[in-house]
Write an enzyme that holds these catalytic residues in place. Structure first.
Site, PDB file in Angstrom:
ATOM      1  CG  PHE A   1      -4.718   9.549  -4.205  1.00  0.00           C
ATOM      2  CD1 PHE A   1      -4.361  10.149  -5.410  1.00  0.00           C
ATOM      3  CD2 PHE A   1      -5.955   8.902  -4.124  1.00  0.00           C
ATOM      4  CE1 PHE A   1      -5.213  10.096  -6.511  1.00  0.00           C
ATOM      5  CE2 PHE A   1      -6.811   8.860  -5.225  1.00  0.00           C
ATOM      6  CZ  PHE A   1      -6.431   9.461  -6.427  1.00  0.00           C
ATOM      7  N   GLY A   2      -5.822  12.014  -1.556  1.00  0.00           N
ATOM      8  CA  GLY A   2      -7.115  12.242  -0.912  1.00  0.00           C
ATOM      9  C   GLY A   2      -8.237  12.354  -1.929  1.00  0.00           C
TER      10      GLY A   2
ATOM     11  NE  ARG B   1      -2.532 -30.130  14.465  1.00  0.00           N
ATOM     12  CZ  ARG B   1      -2.425 -30.114  15.784  1.00  0.00           C
ATOM     13  NH1 ARG B   1      -1.235 -30.031  16.368  1.00  0.00           N
ATOM     14  NH2 ARG B   1      -3.502 -30.184  16.535  1.00  0.00           N
TER      15      ARG B   1
ATOM     16  CD  GLU C   1      -6.255   1.955  -5.345  1.00  0.00           C
ATOM     17  OE1 GLU C   1      -6.774   2.370  -6.392  1.00  0.00           O
ATOM     18  OE2 GLU C   1      -5.160   2.344  -4.915  1.00  0.00           O
TER      19      GLU C   1
ATOM     20  CG  PHE D   1     -11.943   7.442 -12.042  1.00  0.00           C
ATOM     21  CD1 PHE D   1     -11.941   7.233 -10.674  1.00  0.00           C
ATOM     22  CD2 PHE D   1     -13.161   7.668 -12.658  1.00  0.00           C
ATOM     23  CE1 PHE D   1     -13.114   7.252  -9.931  1.00  0.00           C
ATOM     24  CE2 PHE D   1     -14.345   7.693 -11.932  1.00  0.00           C
ATOM     25  CZ  PHE D   1     -14.325   7.489 -10.568  1.00  0.00           C
TER      26      PHE D   1
ATOM     27  CB  SER E   1      -0.846   0.054   1.281  1.00  0.00           C
ATOM     28  OG  SER E   1      -2.106  -0.474   1.081  1.00  0.00           O
TER      29      SER E   1
ATOM     30  N   PRO F   1     -15.808  11.239   3.985  1.00  0.00           N
ATOM     31  CG  PRO F   1     -15.673  12.349   6.041  1.00  0.00           C
ATOM     32  CD  PRO F   1     -15.289  12.482   4.597  1.00  0.00           C
TER      33      PRO F   1
ATOM     34  CG  LEU G   1      -2.388 -22.276   9.131  1.00  0.00           C
ATOM     35  CD1 LEU G   1      -2.173 -20.777   8.967  1.00  0.00           C
ATOM     36  CD2 LEU G   1      -1.063 -22.948   9.409  1.00  0.00           C
TER      37      LEU G   1
ATOM     38  CG  ASP H   1     -10.727 -24.504   7.557  1.00  0.00           C
ATOM     39  OD1 ASP H   1     -11.500 -24.521   8.526  1.00  0.00           O
ATOM     40  OD2 ASP H   1     -10.501 -25.498   6.841  1.00  0.00           O
TER      41      ASP H   1
HETATM   42  P1  TGC Z   1     -18.205   7.932 -14.783  1.00  0.00           P
HETATM   43  O1  TGC Z   1     -19.311   8.813 -15.286  1.00  0.00           O
HETATM   44  O2  TGC Z   1     -18.192   6.491 -15.135  1.00  0.00           O
HETATM   45  O3  TGC Z   1     -16.804   8.576 -15.223  1.00  0.00           O
HETATM   46  C1  TGC Z   1     -16.514   9.942 -15.003  1.00  0.00           C
HETATM   47  C2  TGC Z   1     -15.336  10.309 -15.906  1.00  0.00           C
HETATM   48  O4  TGC Z   1     -14.203   9.540 -15.555  1.00  0.00           O
HETATM   49  C3  TGC Z   1     -13.782   8.733 -16.690  1.00  0.00           C
HETATM   50  N1  TGC Z   1     -13.363   7.434 -16.153  1.00  0.00           N
HETATM   51  C4  TGC Z   1     -12.091   7.014 -16.199  1.00  0.00           C
HETATM   52  N2  TGC Z   1     -10.984   7.571 -16.694  1.00  0.00           N
HETATM   53  C5  TGC Z   1      -9.827   6.887 -16.566  1.00  0.00           C
HETATM   54  N3  TGC Z   1      -9.770   5.680 -15.963  1.00  0.00           N
HETATM   55  C6  TGC Z   1     -10.863   5.093 -15.430  1.00  0.00           C
HETATM   56  N4  TGC Z   1     -10.763   3.925 -14.799  1.00  0.00           N
HETATM   57  C7  TGC Z   1     -12.098   5.762 -15.536  1.00  0.00           C
HETATM   58  N5  TGC Z   1     -13.367   5.492 -15.112  1.00  0.00           N
HETATM   59  C8  TGC Z   1     -14.126   6.524 -15.503  1.00  0.00           C
HETATM   60  C9  TGC Z   1     -15.011   8.625 -17.573  1.00  0.00           C
HETATM   61  O5  TGC Z   1     -14.651   8.355 -18.913  1.00  0.00           O
HETATM   62  C10 TGC Z   1     -15.604  10.004 -17.393  1.00  0.00           C
HETATM   63  O6  TGC Z   1     -14.814  10.908 -18.166  1.00  0.00           O
HETATM   64  P2  TGC Z   1     -15.495  12.204 -18.858  1.00  0.00           P
HETATM   65  O7  TGC Z   1     -14.404  12.820 -19.656  1.00  0.00           O
HETATM   66  O8  TGC Z   1     -16.653  11.694 -19.667  1.00  0.00           O
HETATM   67  O9  TGC Z   1     -15.949  13.075 -17.706  1.00  0.00           O
HETATM   68  O10 TGC Z   1     -18.144   8.110 -13.197  1.00  0.00           O
HETATM   69  P3  TGC Z   1     -19.194   7.769 -12.076  1.00  0.00           P
HETATM   70  O11 TGC Z   1     -19.292   8.961 -11.181  1.00  0.00           O
HETATM   71  O12 TGC Z   1     -20.470   7.220 -12.655  1.00  0.00           O
HETATM   72  O13 TGC Z   1     -18.435   6.631 -11.234  1.00  0.00           O
HETATM   73  C11 TGC Z   1     -18.340   5.337 -11.678  1.00  0.00           C
HETATM   74  C12 TGC Z   1     -17.614   4.423 -10.636  1.00  0.00           C
HETATM   75  C13 TGC Z   1     -18.571   3.978  -9.557  1.00  0.00           C
HETATM   76  C14 TGC Z   1     -17.131   3.223 -11.416  1.00  0.00           C
HETATM   77  C15 TGC Z   1     -16.416   5.129  -9.982  1.00  0.00           C
HETATM   78  O14 TGC Z   1     -16.833   6.186  -9.274  1.00  0.00           O
HETATM   79  C16 TGC Z   1     -15.531   4.268  -9.140  1.00  0.00           C
HETATM   80  O15 TGC Z   1     -14.581   3.640  -9.646  1.00  0.00           O
HETATM   81  N6  TGC Z   1     -15.733   4.224  -7.788  1.00  0.00           N
HETATM   82  C17 TGC Z   1     -14.793   3.593  -6.881  1.00  0.00           C
HETATM   83  C18 TGC Z   1     -14.037   4.648  -6.099  1.00  0.00           C
HETATM   84  C19 TGC Z   1     -12.618   4.251  -5.814  1.00  0.00           C
HETATM   85  O16 TGC Z   1     -12.037   3.387  -6.414  1.00  0.00           O
HETATM   86  N7  TGC Z   1     -11.996   4.980  -4.891  1.00  0.00           N
HETATM   87  C20 TGC Z   1     -10.623   4.741  -4.587  1.00  0.00           C
HETATM   88  C21 TGC Z   1     -10.096   5.792  -3.654  1.00  0.00           C
HETATM   89  S1  TGC Z   1      -8.329   5.782  -3.528  1.00  0.00           S
HETATM   90  C22 TGC Z   1      -7.979   4.410  -2.623  1.00  0.00           C
HETATM   91  O17 TGC Z   1      -8.786   3.628  -2.269  1.00  0.00           O
HETATM   92  C23 TGC Z   1      -6.556   4.228  -2.300  1.00  0.00           C
HETATM   93  S2  TGC Z   1      -6.182   2.857  -1.333  1.00  0.00           S
HETATM   94  C24 TGC Z   1      -4.527   2.989  -1.446  1.00  0.00           C
HETATM   95  C25 TGC Z   1      -3.742   1.919  -0.827  1.00  0.00           C
HETATM   96  O18 TGC Z   1      -3.534   1.960   0.411  1.00  0.00           O
HETATM   97  O19 TGC Z   1      -3.208   1.047  -1.576  1.00  0.00           O
HETATM   98  P1  FAD Z   2     -19.260   2.560   0.465  1.00  0.00           P
HETATM   99  O1  FAD Z   2     -19.071   3.251  -0.831  1.00  0.00           O
HETATM  100  O2  FAD Z   2     -20.152   3.207   1.470  1.00  0.00           O
HETATM  101  O3  FAD Z   2     -19.754   1.068   0.199  1.00  0.00           O
HETATM  102  C1  FAD Z   2     -20.303   0.245   1.229  1.00  0.00           C
HETATM  103  C2  FAD Z   2     -20.864  -1.026   0.550  1.00  0.00           C
HETATM  104  O4  FAD Z   2     -21.867  -0.663  -0.403  1.00  0.00           O
HETATM  105  C3  FAD Z   2     -19.805  -1.808  -0.233  1.00  0.00           C
HETATM  106  O5  FAD Z   2     -20.064  -3.183  -0.111  1.00  0.00           O
HETATM  107  C4  FAD Z   2     -20.059  -1.380  -1.678  1.00  0.00           C
HETATM  108  O6  FAD Z   2     -19.651  -2.375  -2.640  1.00  0.00           O
HETATM  109  C5  FAD Z   2     -21.580  -1.202  -1.682  1.00  0.00           C
HETATM  110  N1  FAD Z   2     -22.024  -0.282  -2.725  1.00  0.00           N
HETATM  111  C6  FAD Z   2     -21.770   1.050  -2.854  1.00  0.00           C
HETATM  112  N2  FAD Z   2     -22.358   1.529  -3.956  1.00  0.00           N
HETATM  113  C7  FAD Z   2     -22.972   0.478  -4.557  1.00  0.00           C
HETATM  114  C8  FAD Z   2     -23.723   0.334  -5.765  1.00  0.00           C
HETATM  115  N3  FAD Z   2     -23.941   1.342  -6.601  1.00  0.00           N
HETATM  116  N4  FAD Z   2     -24.203  -0.904  -6.056  1.00  0.00           N
HETATM  117  C9  FAD Z   2     -23.971  -1.977  -5.250  1.00  0.00           C
HETATM  118  N5  FAD Z   2     -23.261  -1.897  -4.092  1.00  0.00           N
HETATM  119  C10 FAD Z   2     -22.770  -0.674  -3.774  1.00  0.00           C
HETATM  120  N6  FAD Z   2      -9.284   6.441  -0.193  1.00  0.00           N
HETATM  121  C11 FAD Z   2      -8.503   7.423  -0.694  1.00  0.00           C
HETATM  122  O7  FAD Z   2      -8.973   8.352  -1.340  1.00  0.00           O
HETATM  123  N7  FAD Z   2      -7.144   7.406  -0.482  1.00  0.00           N
HETATM  124  C12 FAD Z   2      -6.532   6.426   0.241  1.00  0.00           C
HETATM  125  O8  FAD Z   2      -5.310   6.449   0.396  1.00  0.00           O
HETATM  126  C13 FAD Z   2      -7.338   5.390   0.795  1.00  0.00           C
HETATM  127  N8  FAD Z   2      -6.778   4.428   1.574  1.00  0.00           N
HETATM  128  C14 FAD Z   2      -7.581   3.504   2.199  1.00  0.00           C
HETATM  129  C15 FAD Z   2      -7.010   2.627   3.128  1.00  0.00           C
HETATM  130  C16 FAD Z   2      -7.825   1.717   3.803  1.00  0.00           C
HETATM  131  C17 FAD Z   2      -7.210   0.796   4.820  1.00  0.00           C
HETATM  132  C18 FAD Z   2      -9.213   1.645   3.523  1.00  0.00           C
HETATM  133  C19 FAD Z   2     -10.079   0.635   4.220  1.00  0.00           C
HETATM  134  C20 FAD Z   2      -9.786   2.530   2.621  1.00  0.00           C
HETATM  135  C21 FAD Z   2      -8.969   3.484   1.960  1.00  0.00           C
HETATM  136  N9  FAD Z   2      -9.526   4.439   1.085  1.00  0.00           N
HETATM  137  C22 FAD Z   2      -8.745   5.439   0.552  1.00  0.00           C
HETATM  138  C23 FAD Z   2     -10.973   4.512   0.922  1.00  0.00           C
HETATM  139  C24 FAD Z   2     -11.536   3.461  -0.050  1.00  0.00           C
HETATM  140  O9  FAD Z   2     -11.257   3.789  -1.363  1.00  0.00           O
HETATM  141  C25 FAD Z   2     -13.059   3.382   0.193  1.00  0.00           C
HETATM  142  O10 FAD Z   2     -13.213   2.739   1.445  1.00  0.00           O
HETATM  143  C26 FAD Z   2     -13.775   2.612  -0.905  1.00  0.00           C
HETATM  144  O11 FAD Z   2     -13.765   3.335  -2.124  1.00  0.00           O
HETATM  145  C27 FAD Z   2     -15.238   2.286  -0.522  1.00  0.00           C
HETATM  146  O12 FAD Z   2     -15.889   3.394  -0.002  1.00  0.00           O
HETATM  147  P2  FAD Z   2     -16.695   3.286   1.415  1.00  0.00           P
HETATM  148  O13 FAD Z   2     -15.763   2.674   2.397  1.00  0.00           O
HETATM  149  O14 FAD Z   2     -17.208   4.632   1.704  1.00  0.00           O
HETATM  150  O15 FAD Z   2     -17.847   2.272   1.160  1.00  0.00           O
END
Ligand code: TGC
Ligand code: FAD
Length: 388
Positions: free
Chosen positions: A133-134, A272, A367, A240, A95, A138, A342, A340
């Site tokens: 990366f923010g 075991r 992600e 994204f 991570s 909430p 273990l 399991d």
């Molecule tokens: P949508 O309307 O589908 O797209 C909006 C705009 O974004 C473009 N796009 C992408 N571009 C590049 N790569 C991708 N994978 C892309 N996906 C979409 C799309 O073409 C569009 O562009 P434009 O020019 O037309 O505006 O967006 P939506 O609002 O309907 O959302 C769709 C959805 C649910 C799939 C998306 O919001 C999503 O992937 N949600 C998940 C959120 C997520 O992954 N958060 C991660 C936070 S960071 C993190 O968790 C770090 S953990 C780090 C660690 O410790 O390792």
């Molecule tokens: P929610 O979006 O509230 O989802 C809760 C449940 O609802 C899930 O099961 C989900 O699949 C389901 N759900 C949501 N929408 C739908 C739908 N449309 N249809 C069906 N099911 C749905 N974020 C950052 O920006 N930067 C970071 O560095 C980062 N680091 C992280 C580190 C850790 C340890 C963790 C746990 C999270 C981190 N995150 C980070 C946040 C992470 O990206 C979010 O937790 C993740 O995107 C899910 O959002 P949420 O927790 O608010 O769950």
């Protein structure tokens, strides 16, 4: 500590170049010697070992695919192998490297000015400066497009207000890539130095997963950021496109965690004794081991094909979604099966499996959750977005 051999069931090693295997072996040795002896204790204490950050820089793991600026400039397949080996140590280690490289250095390299690149990338490649990366807030996790953090233009600055939740590395990062909506409601990215007034951080304590990783909330209260710190990208495609790199790395990383669990479960089952025999001689235990090896092998092929496509510039986000969704889900299943096998020993720190299993719960959520990736692929197949 014993030398680790990864599963090579279909002679998958023959699919890598010598250079790729050299990178893999370098990181494998580092993890065996410098991470595994102490990671269980660090995890127990809820501590990320920051002292290894310069070593991660020396080994070329930070921003490894970036060309120039002190970065290694290796291909995506080698990068994937680095992530696999690091996550064999701990998901928190992978991570850290994912966030530093894919989520912070990549946007600076792709959307920053030459000044940004010169100022930030060499220090970040050495591990002298840590990024976070923010995106998540909430109230906006899976749906980051709804974010409420605002960047209001004021002369030559933007004033940031809002908060970002669950941010990896947040507690000790010197710089944050922050996504916020501008006065037109457009999502913009900012390189925000940690020492700016109005930027505070609160660590999220008492986690049962990713304990050897720092997870924080970033709070912005009238935080004035120079307009020159804005990245040259508009809309959700900015964050994204960073996630594409990080999700790709995760699809490899979790194979490392799964391999560690499989290796531990196999060794345990062979030694075991129950009912006067090693438990490996029972059919139900063998069925579990076979399932684990089969899923690891399929996962290797999936990650490798996406890596090869990415190296040719042909990987689509939906390919990466399939690799992230499948490989994390299967790694979690493998970790639970290993736990399991273990028996009671599987809940102790003497074995790594329990730690990997709990870590993988977070990895399945961040992600993009498993179901969000399922919906991304569903939209690709049917043409119908089922998110709303
Ligand atoms: P949508 O309307 O589908 O797209 C909006 C705009 O974004 C473009 N796009 C992408 N571009 C590049 N790569 C991708 N994978 C892309 N996906 C979409 C799309 O073409 C569009 O562009 P434009 O020019 O037309 O505006 O967006 P939506 O609002 O309907 O959302 C769709 C959805 C649910 C799939 C998306 O919001 C999503 O992937 N949600 C998940 C959120 C997520 O992954 N958060 C991660 C936070 S960071 C993190 O968790 C770090 S953990 C780090 C660690 O410790 O390792
Ligand atoms: P929610 O979006 O509230 O989802 C809760 C449940 O609802 C899930 O099961 C989900 O699949 C389901 N759900 C949501 N929408 C739908 C739908 N449309 N249809 C069906 N099911 C749905 N974020 C950052 O920006 N930067 C970071 O560095 C980062 N680091 C992280 C580190 C850790 C340890 C963790 C746990 C999270 C981190 N995150 C980070 C946040 C992470 O990206 C979010 O937790 C993740 O995107 C899910 O959002 P949420 O927790 O608010 O769950």
């Amino acid at each position: 500590m014993k030398k680790f051999e990864s599963p090579n069931f279909l002679n998958t090693d023959s699919l890598f170049t010598e250079d790729e295997l050299m990178v893999r072996n370098l990181i494998r040795d580092f993890v065996t010697r410098e991470i595994l002896p102490s990671i269980g204790e660090q995890y127990d204490k809820g501590h990320f070992p920051t002292e290894i950050i310069p070593r991660l820089g020396e080994l070329g793991t930070l921003g490894a695919t970036i060309q120039g600026h002190g970065c290694a400039g290796i291909n995506y397949t080698s990068y994937g192998l680095i992530m696999q080996e690091l996550e064999r140590g701990d998901s928190g280690l992978r991570s850290f490297v994912s966030v530093q490289g894919a989520l912070c250095m990549h946007p600076i390299d792709a959307f920053g000015t030459e000044e940004h690149k010169k100022k930030y990338l060499p220090k970040m490649a050495k591990g002298e400066l840590v990024g976070c990366f923010g995106l998540t807030e909430p109230d906006f996790g899976s749906n980051p497009g709804g974010m409420i953090t605002r960047a209001r233009k004021d002369g030559n600055s933007y004033i940031l207000n809002g908060s970002k939740m669950w941010i990896t590395n947040g507690g000790f990062a010197g710089v944050a890539i922050v996504w916020a909506k501008d006065d037109e409601g457009e999502i913009r990215g900012f390189i925000v130095d940690r020492d700016l007034p109005g930027f505070t951080v609160r660590n999220i304590e008492k986690k049962f997963s990713l304990k050897a990783s720092v997870t924080s909330e970033l709070i912005f209260e009238d935080c004035r950021v120079p307009a020159s710190q804005m990245l040259n990208v508009k809309g959700l495609k900015g964050p994204f496109s960073c996630l594409n790199h990080a999700r790709f790395g995760i699809s490899w990383g979790v194979l490392g965690a799964a391999m560690a669990c499989y290796d531990e479960a196999l060794n345990y089952a062979q030694t075991r004794i129950q009912f006067d025999k090693p438990i490996a001689s029972f059919q139900l235990i063998q069925a579990k081991l076979v399932h684990m090896l089969t899923e690891i092998t399929k996962g290797q092929l999936l990650a490798l094909q996406v890596g090869r496509l990415k190296d040719k510039g042909e990987a689509q986000p939906v390919h990466i979604s399939m690799a992230k969704m499948n490989n994390v889900s299967k790694a979690l299943e493998i970790a639970r099966m290993a736990r399991d096998i273990l028996g009671a020993s599987g809940i102790t720190y003497e074995y790594q499996t329990g730690r990997h299993m709990l870590n993988l719960e977070s990895v399945n959520t961040y992600e993009g959750t498993e179901d969000i990736h399922r919906l991304i692929i569903g939209q690709h197949i049917t043409g119908i977005p089922a998110f709303r």
